[in-house]
Enzyme design. Structure first.
Site, mmCIF file in Angstrom:
data_model
loop_
_atom_site.group_PDB
_atom_site.id
_atom_site.type_symbol
_atom_site.label_atom_id
_atom_site.label_comp_id
_atom_site.label_asym_id
_atom_site.label_seq_id
_atom_site.Cartn_x
_atom_site.Cartn_y
_atom_site.Cartn_z
ATOM 1 N N ARG A 124 16.545 9.434 67.797
ATOM 2 C CA ARG A 124 15.149 9.688 67.428
ATOM 3 C C ARG A 124 14.741 8.834 66.232
ATOM 4 O O ARG A 124 13.614 8.328 66.174
ATOM 5 C CB ARG A 124 14.927 11.173 67.131
ATOM 6 C CG ARG A 124 13.451 11.504 66.891
ATOM 7 C CD ARG A 124 13.208 12.998 66.825
ATOM 8 N NE ARG A 124 13.863 13.607 65.674
ATOM 9 C CZ ARG A 124 13.821 14.904 65.388
ATOM 10 N NH1 ARG A 124 13.178 15.728 66.194
ATOM 11 N NH2 ARG A 124 14.448 15.400 64.332
ATOM 12 N N LYS B 201 9.002 10.666 63.707
ATOM 13 C CA LYS B 201 9.191 11.580 62.571
ATOM 14 C C LYS B 201 8.925 10.807 61.280
ATOM 15 O O LYS B 201 9.842 10.338 60.597
ATOM 16 C CB LYS B 201 10.602 12.179 62.587
ATOM 17 C CG LYS B 201 10.750 13.407 61.709
ATOM 18 C CD LYS B 201 12.038 14.137 62.024
ATOM 19 C CE LYS B 201 12.251 15.342 61.113
ATOM 20 N NZ LYS B 201 11.293 16.437 61.355
ATOM 21 N N GLU C 130 1.841 21.612 68.778
ATOM 22 C CA GLU C 130 2.919 21.943 67.848
ATOM 23 C C GLU C 130 2.528 23.117 66.959
ATOM 24 O O GLU C 130 1.357 23.434 66.786
ATOM 25 C CB GLU C 130 3.290 20.732 66.975
ATOM 26 C CG GLU C 130 3.997 19.635 67.745
ATOM 27 C CD GLU C 130 4.876 18.763 66.852
ATOM 28 O OE1 GLU C 130 5.175 19.161 65.716
ATOM 29 O OE2 GLU C 130 5.269 17.683 67.316
#
Length: 339
Positions: free
Chosen positions: A82, A184, A220
């Site tokens: 990720r 992220k 989210e």
């Protein structure tokens, strides 16, 4: 502060300086070997792109003390992958998976005395990050980068056991369509501070973000992923290019299907169709699962299983995943790396 001097029962999610952290610099097209250092202060150029243009990304994972005294790292290869995707999105060099995992292992071993004992529910939280540094002023990718990993002991997220929390639907967007929602990166979190604070001022645990295009679908929950359980025992979670692909979410999807026999559905979760779900939760590294009691939308609180107790499927998922992390339940192949 020594590991022996910590009151393990009163640990929260706060910064505690540990002994050593890993640091490597990328310059001239390659990462340096990297070293462990006692210095917890970064010294970077005033023109660093991380400061001015948000060219940085980070990860979060944990190391767990097992009953036999060994140490488990939970799926660090997924965090490495990720981070590589985040680096690609921000034009930063990849940290190779082997380098990422080895750095995490070194930091865990160097700070072993800070790992909360088995049975306390605590863990050693690892924060790997990559930032753009070096002398620069224009909007461009940085001439140099820093990759670092530090560790902080954190306590059990739920001191009194799992309990439901209420959330409100935000009018703010978490990410732009085709933006950085799936990476992220710090900018996503800076933008969440105001809506999160607004939700807490109204006595909610946090806010829930809808899709930025139509404002009709849940994406989210604060800085965590959303999931729900239908009356037909389906595990449902949003599918969207702006949702961060969480490692906890991925793991719960796999366990729901392989261990609990649930059908897993990635798709649209319409905010006006919440009545099809009997349980709901937010999932992420910090809490594993934060059960959702109710969601406030259009001045109405929609309650799922209960405002006081946690639904049985959510409890099973939580126990299965935490059991794997602490070494009490057999893990699927490749999920655990010994530090």
């Amino acid at each position: 502060m020594s590991g022996a001097g910590i009151n393990w029962d009163n640990l929260g999610f706060d910064y505690i300086k540990t002994d050593l952290r890993f640091l490597s610099v990328w310059r001239d097209g390659a990462w340096q070997e990297g070293t462990l250092t006692e210095d917890n202060v970064l010294h970077i150029a005033e023109g660093s792109t991380a400061i001015h243009y948000g060219q940085q990304c980070f990860e979060g994972l944990k190391a767990y003390r097992c009953k036999d005294g060994s140490i488990n790292l939970f799926r660090p290869d997924q965090n490495a992958a990720r981070m590589q995707r985040s680096c690609s999105r921000l034009l930063m060099p990849h940290v190779p998976t082997e380098m990422f995992i080895e750095a995490c292992k070194q930091v865990v071993r160097a700070n072993e005395k800070f790992i909360p004992p088995y049975g306390t529910g605590g863990a050693l939280y690892l924060r790997p990050f990559v930032i753009g540094v070096g002398d620069n002023i224009g909007v461009r990718t940085a001439p140099e980068f820093i990759f670092s990993v530090f560790a902080v002991p954190v306590g059990a997220y739920f001191k009194g056991g799992l309990k439901p929390h209420n959330f409100s639907i935000s009018t703010y967007d978490r990410a732009a369509p085709q933006g950085t929602g799936a990476a992220k990166v710090g900018g996503n979190y800076a933008a969440s501070l105001l809506p999160g604070a607004d939700a807490k001022q109204h006595n909610f645990a946090d806010c829930i973000y809808l899709d930025p295009l139509t404002h009709s679908k849940i994406e989210e929950v604060g800085s965590a992923n959303f999931f729900a359980i239908t009356e037909h025992n389906e595990f449902v979670t949003p599918k969207s290019p702006s949702v961060l692909p969480g490692i906890t979410r991925l793991s719960l999807m796999e366990l729901a299907e392989s261990r609990l026999g649930l059908k897993v559905v990635e798709g649209d979760v319409f905010v006006d169709q919440l009545d099809q779900f009997k349980e709901a939760g937010a999932c992420g590294t910090a809490a594993v699962i934060s059960p959702i009691g109710g969601i406030q939308y259009n001045d109405k609180l929609h309650v799922f299983h209960s405002l006081e107790s946690v639904g049985p499927v959510t409890v099973k998922l939580y126990n299965e995943l935490t059991g794997i992390q602490f070494g009490d339940v057999e893990a699927p192949a490749g999920w655990i790396v010994k530090a």
